[in-house]
Scaffold this motif. Structure first.
Motif, PDB file in Angstrom:
ATOM      1  N   UNK A 197      -6.603 -14.445 117.106  1.00 29.56           N
ATOM      2  CA  UNK A 197      -7.428 -15.022 117.885  1.00 29.56           C
ATOM      3  C   UNK A 197      -7.664 -15.796 117.485  1.00 29.56           C
ATOM      4  N   UNK A 198      -9.500 -14.389 116.946  1.00 30.52           N
ATOM      5  CA  UNK A 198     -10.623 -15.783 116.740  1.00 30.52           C
ATOM      6  C   UNK A 198      -9.833 -16.694 115.314  1.00 30.52           C
ATOM      7  N   UNK A 199      -9.111 -16.487 114.290  1.00 30.32           N
ATOM      8  CA  UNK A 199      -8.374 -16.867 113.121  1.00 30.32           C
ATOM      9  C   UNK A 199      -8.352 -18.679 113.691  1.00 30.32           C
ATOM     10  N   UNK A 200      -7.116 -18.291 114.830  1.00 30.42           N
ATOM     11  CA  UNK A 200      -6.540 -19.627 115.265  1.00 30.42           C
ATOM     12  C   UNK A 200      -7.623 -20.826 116.494  1.00 30.42           C
ATOM     13  N   UNK A 201      -8.495 -19.999 116.694  1.00 34.12           N
ATOM     14  CA  UNK A 201      -8.927 -20.729 118.077  1.00 34.12           C
ATOM     15  C   UNK A 201     -10.844 -20.735 117.871  1.00 34.12           C
ATOM     16  N   UNK A 202     -11.163 -20.209 117.715  1.00 37.95           N
ATOM     17  CA  UNK A 202     -12.827 -19.564 117.444  1.00 37.95           C
ATOM     18  C   UNK A 202     -13.382 -20.430 115.496  1.00 37.95           C
ATOM     19  N   UNK A 203     -12.437 -19.740 115.413  1.00 37.43           N
ATOM     20  CA  UNK A 203     -12.721 -20.614 113.588  1.00 37.43           C
ATOM     21  C   UNK A 203     -12.018 -21.471 112.950  1.00 37.43           C
ATOM     22  N   UNK A 204     -10.963 -21.462 112.937  1.00 35.52           N
ATOM     23  CA  UNK A 204     -10.155 -22.835 113.194  1.00 35.52           C
ATOM     24  C   UNK A 204      -9.427 -22.204 111.553  1.00 35.52           C
TER      25      UNK A 204
END
Length: 593
Positions: A197-204
């Motif tokens: 979730x963090x890789x795909x949405x928040x870090x990009x």
């Protein structure tokens, strides 16, 4: 100076030196950032437990349900509570919003927005605002989840800790992603889901450099939540370890249908919000009407209330007729649309999982009527849950890992991966937004993902320009201009009119080559109407250079056309390239930012 005073000064200096050394160590050590991410995750696990416990306590108090019951799965709530609690809850939320606006008048910055535009800078006050709003919204029965509050708390805490240690922009963005990874991991008891979730949405983006802190935070938060027995949104089911290959075409079809349905839901939220805003200017009345609609839908089925955790559990373990499944999908979709559109704070993460699971089960039921016995309803529920969730949230790998961590079945994860790929592709090509970025688009923010574009807005013509360009009066005689500005003294000269305003740009070489009958240097002026403003960012400036076919442009203060400086295309391209390379190296983790 007295001896005690001297000792106090020495002690203070020693503490300052230690603090500076610690900050320097954290800024330059990858291991220290991983440890900081682990600490963030542990704290976020406690916060997730507290928020979930607060919302559950409100459900018990306001709706009178049994301690071990989930609100969306109960059938013994009094009718007056179903109608009254969401309505009065909407009014209470309006009052809370007014108090919070006095304390924090600016709208909160989302972690995705912070990483895209602000280099990961968030405040704990934003986290407190969003957290209180989501707890109240969920607690009074609005069809929203707490995941937005969890993510805001994780990102805000991480940003605050990163600021204390003066982390670089790239490291701070990763730490904010790690905080949200811990929040989602703790919320769903699923560390891999939180990490992706963090890789795909928040870090990009995904990189080796960001892997270690993100995973450390997600694992730490999940372990702390388990120790506290948070039991927030944990999804449990038993799925087969082997699936028939004939299910893959069905999974692809479910993915396609989920993508189309997700677009309809997201557009439905926007249209409902627009209609309510135009029809009811008062935010208090909108919230009360939204609560009344949710309460009315709850009279049909309590699946309309809250995030829907209990209803999702029942969807996995019970047999449900197709007509009832369709009714539940409509009720939950309408409740979610009205809740978000009327002003309740929260996300559609868990609601999308429930709607997708019910849709997958309905799909299996329809096929069973057409060609008995049909596919496994549980498998189709898991496929629908993940595909619809990926289409709405915009995190296909996170949804795939959620299915894997939910079931422990690699075979089902393969089906889910195929479905989420199709769902994500359809939404990307036909719509172009996830629910979060769609909300940003409606607010006028040009954010398609969490990729760092904030540095582009910071790289402005005002920062890049040369502030002392050579100037001359446009009325100057050409011979006088040649004497004042010989060849080699400058490349371009800015011309000014009688009032000192910008009147064009002249090439020194062209002025020296011009015939004598030219008259004044103003006759050679170019680019009179092509200028840059101080706030023009690098990307827009490059487009203006290309359209003007110019090597240099003047930066003016606005309508007054007072010259502030001169910017060359070569300098702009060089600085832009340097910044792009810097961000690329930050994201890849091959060099510090």
């Amino acid at each position: 100076m007295h001896v005690p005073a001297r000792r106090h000064v020495r002690l203070l200096r020693h503490r300052v030196r230690r603090a500076v050394a610690l900050r320097s160590f954290v800024r330059t050590s990858e291991v220290a950032i991983v440890l900081l991410a682990s600490l963030t995750g542990a704290l976020v696990g406690v916060i997730a437990w507290g928020m979930g416990a607060a919302a559950a306590a409100m459900h018990l108090l306001l709706f009178g349900i049994a301690p071990q019951m989930r609100l969306s799965a109960t059938s013994v709530v009094a009718s007056w509570r179903l109608l009254l609690v969401p309505v009065l809850g909407g009014l209470a939320l309006h009052g809370l919003n007014r108090l919070l606006r006095r304390w924090r008048p600016k709208p909160p910055v989302d972690p995705i927005e912070a990483n895209a535009l602000h280099g990961g800078r968030l405040t704990l006050s934003d986290a407190a605002v969003v957290g209180l709003q989501t707890i109240v919204s969920n607690g009074v029965g609005a069809s929203v989840g707490l995941e937005a509050g969890y993510a805001q708390a994780g990102g805000g805490l991480a940003s605050r800790l990163g600021a204390l240690f003066a982390l670089r922009r790239g490291d701070l963005r990763v730490l904010v992603g790690a905080g949200t990874a811990g929040a989602i991991g703790a919320a769903f008891d699923a560390p891999l889901t939180g990490a992706f979730y963090a890789f795909e949405l928040v870090i990009g983006t995904y990189s080796i450099g960001s892997l270690f802190p993100v995973v450390a935070s997600a694992v730490a938060a999940t372990l702390v939540a388990r120790l506290l027995q948070a039991g927030t949104y944990a999804v449990g089911s038993v799925a087969p370890t082997v699936v028939d290959t004939e299910l893959y075409p069905l999974a692809l079809l479910v993915g396609a249908l989920s993508g189309l349905a997700a677009i309809a839901l997201m557009r439905g939220v926007a249209l409902t919000e627009l209609a309510l805003t135009r029809a009811i200017p008062s935010s208090a009345l909108r919230l009360m009407l939204g609560g009344l609609c949710v309460g009315g839908l709850a009279m049909v089925s309590t699946v309309a209330l809250s995030a829907g955790h209990g209803a999702l559990h029942l969807a996995f373990i019970t047999e449900t007729p197709a007509r009832l499944l369709l009714l539940l999908i409509v009720v939950k979709s309408l409740a979610s649309m009205v809740s978000v559109a009327s002003g309740f704070r929260g996300g559609l993460f868990f609601a999308s999982l429930l709607i997708g699971a019910l849709g997958g089960k309905l799909f299996a039921g329809i096929l069973a009527l057409i060609a008995p016995p049909g596919p496994d309803a549980l498998v189709m529920s898991l496929v629908g849950m993940s595909a619809f969730g990926a289409a709405v949230i915009g995190a296909p790998l996170a949804m795939t890992f959620l299915a894997l961590e939910t079931t422990g079945s690699l075979a089902v994860a393969g089906l889910v991966l195929a479905a989420v790929a199709v769902a994500g592709l359809i939404v990307r090509r036909l719509f172009g937004y996830s629910f979060a970025t769609w909300r940003f688009h409606l607010r006028g923010e040009a954010i398609r993902s969490a990729h760092d574009i904030g540095w582009i807005n910071d790289l402005t013509a005002g920062r890049l320009m040369r502030r002392d360009p050579r100037t001359a009066a446009a009325s100057m005689d050409l011979d006088a201009f040649r004497k004042a500005v010989p060849l080699g003294a400058a490349t371009q000269v800015v011309l000014l009119d009688e009032g000192g305003r910008y009147a064009g740009l002249v090439s020194v070489a062209e002025a020296h080559a011009a015939p004598p009958e030219t008259g004044t240097v103003g006759a050679l002026a170019r680019l009179r109407d092509r200028v840059l403003l101080p706030r023009t960012n690098a990307r827009d400036a490059m487009a203006i250079f290309e359209a003007a076919e110019a090597e240099a442009l003047v930066v003016v203060d606005g309508p007054g056309r007072r010259v502030l400086g001169l910017l060359t295309e070569a300098h702009l391209l060089r600085r832009y390239g340097e910044e792009v390379e810097k961000r690329r190296r930050e994201e890849s983790g091959i060099a510090p930012g």
